[in-house]
Design an enzyme around this catalytic site. Structure first.
Site, PDB file in Angstrom:
ATOM      1  N   VAL A  37      -9.201  25.268 -12.235  1.00 35.46           N
ATOM      2  CA  VAL A  37     -10.286  24.710 -13.049  1.00 35.46           C
ATOM      3  C   VAL A  37      -9.930  23.324 -13.576  1.00 35.46           C
ATOM      4  O   VAL A  37      -8.759  23.000 -13.774  1.00 35.46           O
ATOM      5  CB  VAL A  37     -10.656  25.652 -14.220  1.00 35.46           C
ATOM      6  CG1 VAL A  37     -11.306  26.912 -13.720  1.00 35.46           C
ATOM      7  CG2 VAL A  37      -9.440  25.979 -15.087  1.00 35.46           C
ATOM      8  N   LYS A  76      -0.817  16.853 -21.273  1.00 35.23           N
ATOM      9  CA  LYS A  76      -1.949  16.167 -21.844  1.00 35.23           C
ATOM     10  C   LYS A  76      -3.158  17.097 -21.953  1.00 35.23           C
ATOM     11  O   LYS A  76      -4.109  16.809 -22.665  1.00 35.23           O
ATOM     12  CB  LYS A  76      -2.324  14.976 -20.939  1.00 35.23           C
ATOM     13  CG  LYS A  76      -1.221  14.008 -20.681  1.00 35.23           C
ATOM     14  CD  LYS A  76      -1.653  13.062 -19.549  1.00 35.23           C
ATOM     15  CE  LYS A  76      -0.429  12.437 -18.951  1.00 35.23           C
ATOM     16  NZ  LYS A  76      -0.771  11.681 -17.723  1.00 35.23           N
ATOM     17  N   GLY A  77      -3.079  18.183 -21.197  1.00 37.52           N
ATOM     18  CA  GLY A  77      -4.246  19.045 -21.023  1.00 37.52           C
ATOM     19  C   GLY A  77      -4.867  19.567 -22.298  1.00 37.52           C
ATOM     20  O   GLY A  77      -6.086  19.708 -22.393  1.00 37.52           O
ATOM     21  N   LYS A 100      -5.778  32.734 -17.430  1.00 37.66           N
ATOM     22  CA  LYS A 100      -6.129  33.101 -16.055  1.00 37.66           C
ATOM     23  C   LYS A 100      -5.665  34.504 -15.740  1.00 37.66           C
ATOM     24  O   LYS A 100      -4.587  34.910 -16.186  1.00 37.66           O
ATOM     25  CB  LYS A 100      -5.385  32.167 -15.094  1.00 37.66           C
ATOM     26  CG  LYS A 100      -6.218  31.091 -14.494  1.00 37.66           C
ATOM     27  CD  LYS A 100      -5.458  30.438 -13.365  1.00 37.66           C
ATOM     28  CE  LYS A 100      -5.766  28.970 -13.313  1.00 37.66           C
ATOM     29  NZ  LYS A 100      -5.174  28.316 -12.143  1.00 37.66           N
ATOM     30  N   GLU A 152      -2.275  25.291 -26.343  1.00 38.64           N
ATOM     31  CA  GLU A 152      -2.180  25.013 -24.908  1.00 38.64           C
ATOM     32  C   GLU A 152      -3.566  25.122 -24.283  1.00 38.64           C
ATOM     33  O   GLU A 152      -4.447  25.821 -24.795  1.00 38.64           O
ATOM     34  CB  GLU A 152      -1.172  25.999 -24.289  1.00 38.64           C
ATOM     35  CG  GLU A 152      -0.975  25.925 -22.798  1.00 38.64           C
ATOM     36  CD  GLU A 152      -0.488  24.589 -22.266  1.00 38.64           C
ATOM     37  OE1 GLU A 152      -1.109  23.564 -22.601  1.00 38.64           O
ATOM     38  OE2 GLU A 152       0.472  24.574 -21.471  1.00 38.64           O
ATOM     39  N   ASP A 207      -1.237  30.310 -17.231  1.00 37.40           N
ATOM     40  CA  ASP A 207      -1.306  30.731 -15.828  1.00 37.40           C
ATOM     41  C   ASP A 207      -0.124  31.659 -15.555  1.00 37.40           C
ATOM     42  O   ASP A 207      -0.202  32.866 -15.799  1.00 37.40           O
ATOM     43  CB  ASP A 207      -1.308  29.484 -14.944  1.00 37.40           C
ATOM     44  CG  ASP A 207      -1.472  29.792 -13.457  1.00 37.40           C
ATOM     45  OD1 ASP A 207      -1.789  30.943 -13.122  1.00 37.40           O
ATOM     46  OD2 ASP A 207      -1.274  28.888 -12.629  1.00 37.40           O
ATOM     47  N   ARG A 222     -10.426  15.104 -16.340  1.00 39.51           N
ATOM     48  CA  ARG A 222     -10.167  15.525 -17.727  1.00 39.51           C
ATOM     49  C   ARG A 222     -11.369  15.269 -18.625  1.00 39.51           C
ATOM     50  O   ARG A 222     -11.549  15.905 -19.649  1.00 39.51           O
ATOM     51  CB  ARG A 222      -8.978  14.763 -18.305  1.00 39.51           C
ATOM     52  CG  ARG A 222      -7.633  15.107 -17.682  1.00 39.51           C
ATOM     53  CD  ARG A 222      -6.511  14.553 -18.548  1.00 39.51           C
ATOM     54  NE  ARG A 222      -5.244  14.449 -17.843  1.00 39.51           N
ATOM     55  CZ  ARG A 222      -4.358  15.435 -17.718  1.00 39.51           C
ATOM     56  NH1 ARG A 222      -4.611  16.621 -18.237  1.00 39.51           N
ATOM     57  NH2 ARG A 222      -3.224  15.235 -17.072  1.00 39.51           N
TER      58      ARG A 222
HETATM   59  P1  IMP Z   1       1.963  28.023 -16.395  1.00 39.97           P
HETATM   60  O1  IMP Z   1       3.262  27.447 -16.829  1.00 39.97           O
HETATM   61  O2  IMP Z   1       1.974  28.518 -14.982  1.00 39.97           O
HETATM   62  O3  IMP Z   1       1.387  29.054 -17.351  1.00 39.97           O
HETATM   63  O4  IMP Z   1       0.931  26.840 -16.280  1.00 39.97           O
HETATM   64  C1  IMP Z   1       0.445  26.210 -17.315  1.00 39.97           C
HETATM   65  C2  IMP Z   1       0.193  24.743 -16.987  1.00 39.97           C
HETATM   66  O5  IMP Z   1      -0.187  24.522 -15.617  1.00 39.97           O
HETATM   67  C3  IMP Z   1      -0.949  24.308 -17.834  1.00 39.97           C
HETATM   68  O6  IMP Z   1      -0.467  23.697 -19.001  1.00 39.97           O
HETATM   69  C4  IMP Z   1      -1.690  23.343 -16.959  1.00 39.97           C
HETATM   70  O7  IMP Z   1      -1.200  22.056 -17.192  1.00 39.97           O
HETATM   71  C5  IMP Z   1      -1.349  23.731 -15.558  1.00 39.97           C
HETATM   72  N1  IMP Z   1      -2.427  24.528 -14.930  1.00 39.97           N
HETATM   73  C6  IMP Z   1      -2.382  25.843 -14.606  1.00 39.97           C
HETATM   74  N2  IMP Z   1      -3.544  26.238 -14.066  1.00 39.97           N
HETATM   75  C7  IMP Z   1      -4.346  25.142 -14.041  1.00 39.97           C
HETATM   76  C8  IMP Z   1      -5.707  24.919 -13.614  1.00 39.97           C
HETATM   77  O8  IMP Z   1      -6.420  25.808 -13.140  1.00 39.97           O
HETATM   78  N3  IMP Z   1      -6.185  23.669 -13.770  1.00 39.97           N
HETATM   79  C9  IMP Z   1      -5.445  22.651 -14.299  1.00 39.97           C
HETATM   80  N4  IMP Z   1      -4.199  22.825 -14.733  1.00 39.97           N
HETATM   81  C10 IMP Z   1      -3.634  24.061 -14.596  1.00 39.97           C
HETATM   82 MG    MG Z   2      -1.332  22.070 -20.120  1.00 43.57          MG
END
Ligand code: IMP
Ligand code: MG
Length: 205
Positions: A170, A60-61, A148, A116, A120, A182
């Site tokens: 964050v 949803k982000g 990040k 997106e 992260d 949100r």
């Molecule tokens: P990744 O798969 O580790 O790159 O993470 C991506 C997903 O993790 C994002 O779509 C977010 O939903 C969630 N996420 C990662 N870091 C944060 C943060 O600092 N705050 C909120 N959601 C995060």
């Molecule tokens: Mg997301």
């Protein structure tokens, strides 16, 4: 509280209604976000001039970022949403991603941008790039509002990046902690008592 100087934001109310001990520190103000999203929209408009474009938002982000971004794109543009979850019961995600909501419409032959909220570890975008590529888009690019530092597990090279941010948790502008925050207009660093960092189990996309 670090956010108290901005009374129009009701950020304090949001925190109080949640948990007294959580603190928010502004990282990116709404004006800066608005400016950057406008620039990104212009860049995308230039890059795809004369073409039809399809945006795929990750629920949803990314919903708030996408809804602002799409209005800055001066092209014929359509949109769809996709949703994912991470496997794993432990406090740390197992790192496996699965699809919880697929695209509604075919993207075959369409210039597509995956939108997106945050990059992260890179697992989510890496997984979605693979899933979406299989659907034969004409081209596939990636736009992320935030990237990040550190923590990268999968190499992902987004075509459009809003902001590079430090390795902090964050919230705001679509990003949540346990489904809260949100609705904040600014993007804030969430500080929990005793410097406990939110773990991936609490992350809802
Ligand atoms: P990744 O798969 O580790 O790159 O993470 C991506 C997903 O993790 C994002 O779509 C977010 O939903 C969630 N996420 C990662 N870091 C944060 C943060 O600092 N705050 C909120 N959601 C995060
Ligand atoms: Mg997301």
């Amino acid at each position: 509280m670090a956010c108290a100087e901005d009374p129009g934001l009701f950020r304090e109310d949001v925190v109080k209604r949640g948990q007294d001990t959580e603190h928010l520190k502004v990282l990116l103000r709404r004006n800066a976000i608005e400016r950057r999203v406008r620039q990104m929209g212009r860049q995308i408009t230039r890059d795809f001039r004369g073409q039809r474009l399809h945006l795929v938002g990750v629920l949803k982000g990314a919903s708030i970022f996408l809804s602002d971004l799409i209005r800055e794109i001066r092209l014929e543009v359509s949109l769809d949403f996709i949703s994912v979850a991470s496997y794993g019961q432990s406090t740390r995600s197992s790192g496996q991603v699965r699809l919880t909501k697929d695209l509604d419409n075919s993207i075959e032959g369409l210039h597509t941008i995956l939108v997106e909220d945050i990059l992260d570890t890179g697992r989510t975008i890496n997984y979605l790039q693979r899933v979406i590529s299989q659907r034969k888009p004409r081209s596939l690019r990636v736009a992320t509002l935030l990237r990040k530092s550190g923590r990268r597990v999968k190499q992902v090279r987004p075509d459009y990046i809003g902001f590079e941010i430090p390795n902090e948790f964050v919230v705001g502008y679509g990003l949540d902690y346990a489904e809260r925050y949100r609705n904040l207009r600014d993007i804030c660093i969430l500080e929990l008592p005793g410097d406990v960092r939110p773990h991936s189990q609490a992350i809802h996309r």
